[in-house]
Design an enzyme around this catalytic site. Structure first.
Site, PDB file in Angstrom:
ATOM      1  N   GLY A 107       5.335   5.854  -3.264  1.00 48.07           N
ATOM      2  CA  GLY A 107       5.856   7.202  -2.949  1.00 48.07           C
ATOM      3  C   GLY A 107       7.824   6.352  -2.929  1.00 48.07           C
ATOM      4  O   GLY A 107       7.995   5.414  -3.284  1.00 48.07           O
ATOM      5  N   LEU A 126       0.730  -1.181  -0.004  1.00 47.96           N
ATOM      6  CA  LEU A 126      -0.672  -0.329   0.270  1.00 47.96           C
ATOM      7  C   LEU A 126       1.371   1.676   0.188  1.00 47.96           C
ATOM      8  O   LEU A 126       1.900   1.295   0.388  1.00 47.96           O
ATOM      9  CB  LEU A 126      -0.493   0.257   1.272  1.00 47.96           C
ATOM     10  CG  LEU A 126      -1.079  -1.085   1.901  1.00 47.96           C
ATOM     11  CD1 LEU A 126      -2.501  -0.851   2.865  1.00 47.96           C
ATOM     12  CD2 LEU A 126      -2.691  -1.610   0.355  1.00 47.96           C
ATOM     13  N   GLY A 127       0.587   1.833  -0.973  1.00 48.72           N
ATOM     14  CA  GLY A 127       2.035   2.980  -0.815  1.00 48.72           C
ATOM     15  C   GLY A 127       3.067   2.942  -2.054  1.00 48.72           C
ATOM     16  O   GLY A 127       3.802   1.801  -2.143  1.00 48.72           O
ATOM     17  N   ASP A 151       6.949  14.182  14.037  1.00 46.15           N
ATOM     18  CA  ASP A 151       7.849  12.569  14.076  1.00 46.15           C
ATOM     19  C   ASP A 151       8.439  11.960  15.308  1.00 46.15           C
ATOM     20  O   ASP A 151       8.089  10.954  15.007  1.00 46.15           O
ATOM     21  CB  ASP A 151       9.027  12.864  12.529  1.00 46.15           C
ATOM     22  CG  ASP A 151       9.095  12.463  12.010  1.00 46.15           C
ATOM     23  OD1 ASP A 151       8.499  10.781  11.356  1.00 46.15           O
ATOM     24  OD2 ASP A 151      10.433  11.568  12.368  1.00 46.15           O
ATOM     25  N   VAL A 174       9.511   5.995  -0.392  1.00 46.21           N
ATOM     26  CA  VAL A 174       9.369   4.005   0.394  1.00 46.21           C
ATOM     27  C   VAL A 174       8.944   3.207  -0.187  1.00 46.21           C
ATOM     28  O   VAL A 174       9.582   1.872  -0.857  1.00 46.21           O
ATOM     29  CB  VAL A 174       8.805   4.510   1.786  1.00 46.21           C
ATOM     30  CG1 VAL A 174       9.328   3.353   2.660  1.00 46.21           C
ATOM     31  CG2 VAL A 174       9.621   5.228   2.648  1.00 46.21           C
ATOM     32  N   LYS A 176       8.339   8.442  16.926  1.00 52.45           N
ATOM     33  CA  LYS A 176       9.275   7.632  17.725  1.00 52.45           C
ATOM     34  C   LYS A 176       9.990   7.274  19.039  1.00 52.45           C
ATOM     35  O   LYS A 176       9.500   6.415  19.272  1.00 52.45           O
ATOM     36  CB  LYS A 176      10.656   7.689  16.422  1.00 52.45           C
ATOM     37  CG  LYS A 176       9.979   8.322  15.423  1.00 52.45           C
ATOM     38  CD  LYS A 176      11.327   8.984  14.408  1.00 52.45           C
ATOM     39  CE  LYS A 176      10.603   8.572  12.632  1.00 52.45           C
ATOM     40  NZ  LYS A 176      12.034   9.414  11.915  1.00 52.45           N
ATOM     41  N   ALA A 236      -1.047  -1.122  -4.337  1.00 52.41           N
ATOM     42  CA  ALA A 236      -2.492   0.757  -4.119  1.00 52.41           C
ATOM     43  C   ALA A 236      -1.641   1.783  -3.924  1.00 52.41           C
ATOM     44  O   ALA A 236      -0.423   1.910  -3.173  1.00 52.41           O
ATOM     45  CB  ALA A 236      -3.382   0.524  -2.567  1.00 52.41           C
ATOM     46  N   ILE A 281      18.320   1.810  10.773  1.00 50.25           N
ATOM     47  CA  ILE A 281      19.057   1.331  11.683  1.00 50.25           C
ATOM     48  C   ILE A 281      17.822   0.768  12.615  1.00 50.25           C
ATOM     49  O   ILE A 281      17.033   0.392  13.377  1.00 50.25           O
ATOM     50  CB  ILE A 281      19.440   2.614  12.865  1.00 50.25           C
ATOM     51  CG1 ILE A 281      20.167   3.886  12.250  1.00 50.25           C
ATOM     52  CG2 ILE A 281      19.894   2.426  14.492  1.00 50.25           C
ATOM     53  CD1 ILE A 281      19.951   4.738  12.771  1.00 50.25           C
TER      54      ILE A 281
HETATM   55  P1  NDP Z   1       5.314   9.272  -0.020  1.00 51.81           P
HETATM   56  O1  NDP Z   1       4.732  10.828   0.823  1.00 51.81           O
HETATM   57  O2  NDP Z   1       6.743   9.223  -1.318  1.00 51.81           O
HETATM   58  O3  NDP Z   1       4.120   8.350  -0.774  1.00 51.81           O
HETATM   59  C1  NDP Z   1       3.277   7.774  -0.266  1.00 51.81           C
HETATM   60  C2  NDP Z   1       2.607   6.941  -0.791  1.00 51.81           C
HETATM   61  O4  NDP Z   1       1.298   6.379  -0.768  1.00 51.81           O
HETATM   62  C3  NDP Z   1       2.500   7.130  -3.044  1.00 51.81           C
HETATM   63  O5  NDP Z   1       3.024   5.988  -3.424  1.00 51.81           O
HETATM   64  C4  NDP Z   1       0.762   7.870  -2.448  1.00 51.81           C
HETATM   65  O6  NDP Z   1      -0.128   7.186  -3.464  1.00 51.81           O
HETATM   66  C5  NDP Z   1       0.593   6.961  -1.819  1.00 51.81           C
HETATM   67  N1  NDP Z   1      -1.052   7.051  -1.116  1.00 51.81           N
HETATM   68  C6  NDP Z   1      -1.789   8.102  -0.812  1.00 51.81           C
HETATM   69  N2  NDP Z   1      -2.753   8.304  -0.221  1.00 51.81           N
HETATM   70  C7  NDP Z   1      -3.224   6.883  -0.958  1.00 51.81           C
HETATM   71  C8  NDP Z   1      -4.316   6.259  -0.615  1.00 51.81           C
HETATM   72  N3  NDP Z   1      -5.427   6.600  -0.075  1.00 51.81           N
HETATM   73  N4  NDP Z   1      -4.473   4.755  -1.063  1.00 51.81           N
HETATM   74  C9  NDP Z   1      -3.977   4.191  -1.911  1.00 51.81           C
HETATM   75  N5  NDP Z   1      -2.027   5.165  -1.588  1.00 51.81           N
HETATM   76  C10 NDP Z   1      -2.355   6.281  -1.430  1.00 51.81           C
HETATM   77  O7  NDP Z   1       5.808   8.184   1.431  1.00 51.81           O
HETATM   78  P2  NDP Z   1       7.151   7.854   2.227  1.00 51.81           P
HETATM   79  O8  NDP Z   1       7.003   6.592   1.032  1.00 51.81           O
HETATM   80  O9  NDP Z   1       8.110   8.919   2.238  1.00 51.81           O
HETATM   81  O10 NDP Z   1       6.940   7.139   3.113  1.00 51.81           O
HETATM   82  C11 NDP Z   1       5.733   6.155   3.671  1.00 51.81           C
HETATM   83  C12 NDP Z   1       6.035   5.963   5.177  1.00 51.81           C
HETATM   84  O11 NDP Z   1       7.036   5.893   5.163  1.00 51.81           O
HETATM   85  C13 NDP Z   1       5.133   7.072   5.906  1.00 51.81           C
HETATM   86  O12 NDP Z   1       4.248   6.721   7.055  1.00 51.81           O
HETATM   87  C14 NDP Z   1       6.545   7.815   6.844  1.00 51.81           C
HETATM   88  O13 NDP Z   1       6.505   8.677   7.809  1.00 51.81           O
HETATM   89  C15 NDP Z   1       7.590   6.191   6.730  1.00 51.81           C
HETATM   90  N6  NDP Z   1       8.499   6.538   6.311  1.00 51.81           N
HETATM   91  C16 NDP Z   1       8.922   7.103   5.856  1.00 51.81           C
HETATM   92  C17 NDP Z   1      10.209   7.522   5.070  1.00 51.81           C
HETATM   93  C18 NDP Z   1      11.478   8.644   4.151  1.00 51.81           C
HETATM   94  O14 NDP Z   1      12.553   8.725   4.328  1.00 51.81           O
HETATM   95  N7  NDP Z   1      10.270   8.672   2.900  1.00 51.81           N
HETATM   96  C19 NDP Z   1      11.506   7.240   6.764  1.00 51.81           C
HETATM   97  C20 NDP Z   1      10.470   5.899   7.367  1.00 51.81           C
HETATM   98  C21 NDP Z   1       9.348   5.802   7.307  1.00 51.81           C
HETATM   99  P3  NDP Z   1       0.234   8.631  -4.632  1.00 51.81           P
HETATM  100  O15 NDP Z   1       2.267   8.084  -5.820  1.00 51.81           O
HETATM  101  O16 NDP Z   1      -0.297   7.642  -6.200  1.00 51.81           O
HETATM  102  O17 NDP Z   1       0.623   9.609  -4.947  1.00 51.81           O
HETATM  103  N1  HSE Z   2      11.170  11.932   7.945  1.00 50.55           N
HETATM  104  C1  HSE Z   2      11.241  11.240   8.724  1.00 50.55           C
HETATM  105  C2  HSE Z   2      12.711  11.773   9.030  1.00 50.55           C
HETATM  106  C3  HSE Z   2      11.707  10.305   7.713  1.00 50.55           C
HETATM  107  O1  HSE Z   2      12.831  12.909   8.585  1.00 50.55           O
HETATM  108  O2  HSE Z   2      13.379  11.138   9.871  1.00 50.55           O
HETATM  109  C4  HSE Z   2      12.381   8.809   8.558  1.00 50.55           C
HETATM  110  O3  HSE Z   2      11.103   8.827   9.438  1.00 50.55           O
END
Ligand code: NDP
Ligand code: HSE
Length: 458
Positions: free
Chosen positions: A33, A30-31, A224, A35, A228, A64, A159
């Site tokens: 983006g 699911l997602g 954030d 990650v 944690k 998704a 980590i």
């Molecule tokens: P992004 O904003 O880059 O990606 C979010 C993704 O979720 C996108 O692909 C988006 O779709 C999708 N999305 C949003 N709404 C919906 C929905 N209703 N149904 C299905 N898909 C949906 O976020 P990140 O990848 O940066 O982060 C994801 C998670 O990981 C968060 O909880 C974040 O806190 C955590 N995290 C992130 C880190 C980082 O360094 N980025 C590190 C550690 C944890 P679309 O592509 O179509 O926009």
């Molecule tokens: N936004 C978070 C950070 C991603 O900058 O540490 C990792 O959890």
């Protein structure tokens, strides 16, 4: 403290049969983006090794997203994949064994994760905001269904601190957990200090590099890191500490002048998360506390040299002593590494049977009021340059029962800059003295008040 056992699979018969070696494990992501894209890329790149480690192949059966129209190169690696904007429908499919949640936010992921757990699917999530707000509910649902809920990536990305607390240190007594757990703010503070970049430029760069949350306010306001800290305190002290229990201050009030002044005084400003026990006179734990705030760290302390988006976490345990964990705390690939580690664990349990250790907040320590938490202040004031000012200010500290560790005075024309560093006192008293100082005619302005970490500063 009450001592109750609330552990593991209440409501479930405790028998967790596997699918059998060689069977594919159906995965929904699911997602997609920062990650999610890296998770998919690594699943593809490491597929044969993952199969050997798990005992059966990972079969990504659906992804998704929110926007079905976006071009996504990683999908070229998965030509047959079902792409949907209805995560709940995907979760509900019979051929999904494990759900990876990397959407972010709280309410919608909560619905998705609960639906998955209730349907008997194990869940891997990187979502600290979700876990810090709803760990009890999610953990209960996982226990009820006898499935796994993993969230290594939720704290400090690559980590391995969550697994370390859950497994390696499960037999020890954790006293304190502290460190840098937000990559974005560390990147910003480091760039401002080392390159002179402006706050806005540094934050834009951290966002471009994929470190920041979808709304970077969560990073810079300390939310954030607070999530944690809640997770670390809950795991370390076997008690439930939620996001709302954590005192959080971010870096938005830290100026280039604060950073320069800290440098001149031999310190580096870091956003620290500090989780600790509070004790009575007999040395028994009375409560636990978790806080996040900018902190002055002496330049020679290991935390001062943690640069860019790196994170570092100190764990102090009674028998193990002091442990330090350092590494990539944000970004797509490092976070995906932690997600994949969890995915291997969850998939392995689906193949071979069994469950990972679950949350066990049996100790039920209350969370201390922030005002009762001991800390030290570094107070920087501009004062009127006249005889007796220093004596008057020192007397006010003494009257408040706060001991001063150091005073520095610098002349600037008809004003003078006065820096007072306190010994340990409780937050309530320190905040009150700062309020009092700000009302004095002799104090022109309180330029900054930054805490020192008790451990880092000794
Ligand atoms: P992004 O904003 O880059 O990606 C979010 C993704 O979720 C996108 O692909 C988006 O779709 C999708 N999305 C949003 N709404 C919906 C929905 N209703 N149904 C299905 N898909 C949906 O976020 P990140 O990848 O940066 O982060 C994801 C998670 O990981 C968060 O909880 C974040 O806190 C955590 N995290 C992130 C880190 C980082 O360094 N980025 C590190 C550690 C944890 P679309 O592509 O179509 O926009
Ligand atoms: N936004 C978070 C950070 C991603 O900058 O540490 C990792 O959890």
């Amino acid at each position: 403290m009450t001592s109750q056992t609330t552990h593991s699979a209440e409501g479930h018969n405790g028998n967790y049969p596997g699918k059998g070696i060689g069977q594919p494990v159906g995965v929904a992501v699911l997602g997609m983006g920062t990650v999610g894209t890296e998770v998919l890329r690594l699943i593809s790149e490491f597929s044969s090794n993952l199969e050997q480690r798990i005992g059966g192949p990972i079969d990504v059966r659906g992804v998704a997203v929110s926007d079905l129209g976006k071009r996504r190169e990683v999908l070229d690696l998965f030509p047959d994949i079902a792409l949907t904007d209805n995560a709940l429908e995907l979760i509900d499919r019979d051929d999904i064994d494990v759900v990876v949640e990397v959407i972010g936010g709280i309410e919608y992921p909560r619905q998705c994760v609960l639906a998955a757990l209730k349907a008997g699917k194990s869940v891997v999530t990187a979502n600290k905001a979700l876990i810090a707000a709803h760990a009890d509910e999610l953990s209960d649902a996982a226990n009820e269904a006898g499935v796994d809920l993993y969230y290594e990536a939720a704290v400090a990305a690559a980590i391995p601190v969550v697994g370390t607390l859950r497994r390696s240190l499960a037999g020890d007594q954790i006293q304190r957990i502290s460190g840098i757990v937000n990559g974005t703010t560390n990147y910003v503070l480091d760039a401002m200090a080392s390159t002179g970049m402006s706050y806005d430029e540094a934050l834009a760069e951290a966002t471009r590099l994929g470190y920041a949350e979808a709304d970077p306010t969560a990073d810079v306001e300390g939310h954030d890191a607070a999530s944690k800290a809640a997770i670390l305190a809950s795991m370390g002290f076997h008690s439930r500490v939620t996001y709302d229990d954590v005192h959080a201050e971010g870096i938005t009030n830290i100026t280039a002048e604060d950073i320069e002044a800290a440098k001149d005084a031999g310190f580096t400003i870091k956003l620290l998360a500090i989780c600790e026990r509070l004790f009575d006179d007999a040395g028994n734990t009375t409560s636990v506390a978790a806080r996040v705030h900018p902190t002055l760290v002496p330049n020679e302390h290991p935390l001062a040299s943690v640069d860019k988006s790196y994170n570092a976490v100190f764990v102090e345990a009674e028998a193990a002593g002091r442990l330090m964990f350092y590494g990539n705390g944000a970004g797509g690939a490092p976070t995906a590494s932690a997600v994949l580690g969890d995915l291997v664990g969850a998939a392995r349990n689906k193949i071979h049977g069994g469950r990972a250790p679950a949350d066990n907040p049996y100790a039920h320590y209350p969370v201390a009021d922030f005002g009762d938490v001991p800390t030290r202040y570094h107070i920087d004031m501009s004062v009127v340059d006249r005889a007796g000012v220093l004596a008057d200010i020192s007397r006010r500290f003494a009257d408040a029962g706060i001991s001063i560790s150091a005073v520095r005075q610098e002349e600037h024309g008809d004003a003078s800059r006065l820096i007072v560093v306190t010994h340990m006192s409780i937050e309530r008293k320190l905040a009150a003295i700062v309020e009092e100082l700000a009302t004095l005619d002799d104090v022109k302005v309180v330029n900054s008040v930054i805490r020192l970490d008790a451990d880092a500063a000794e």
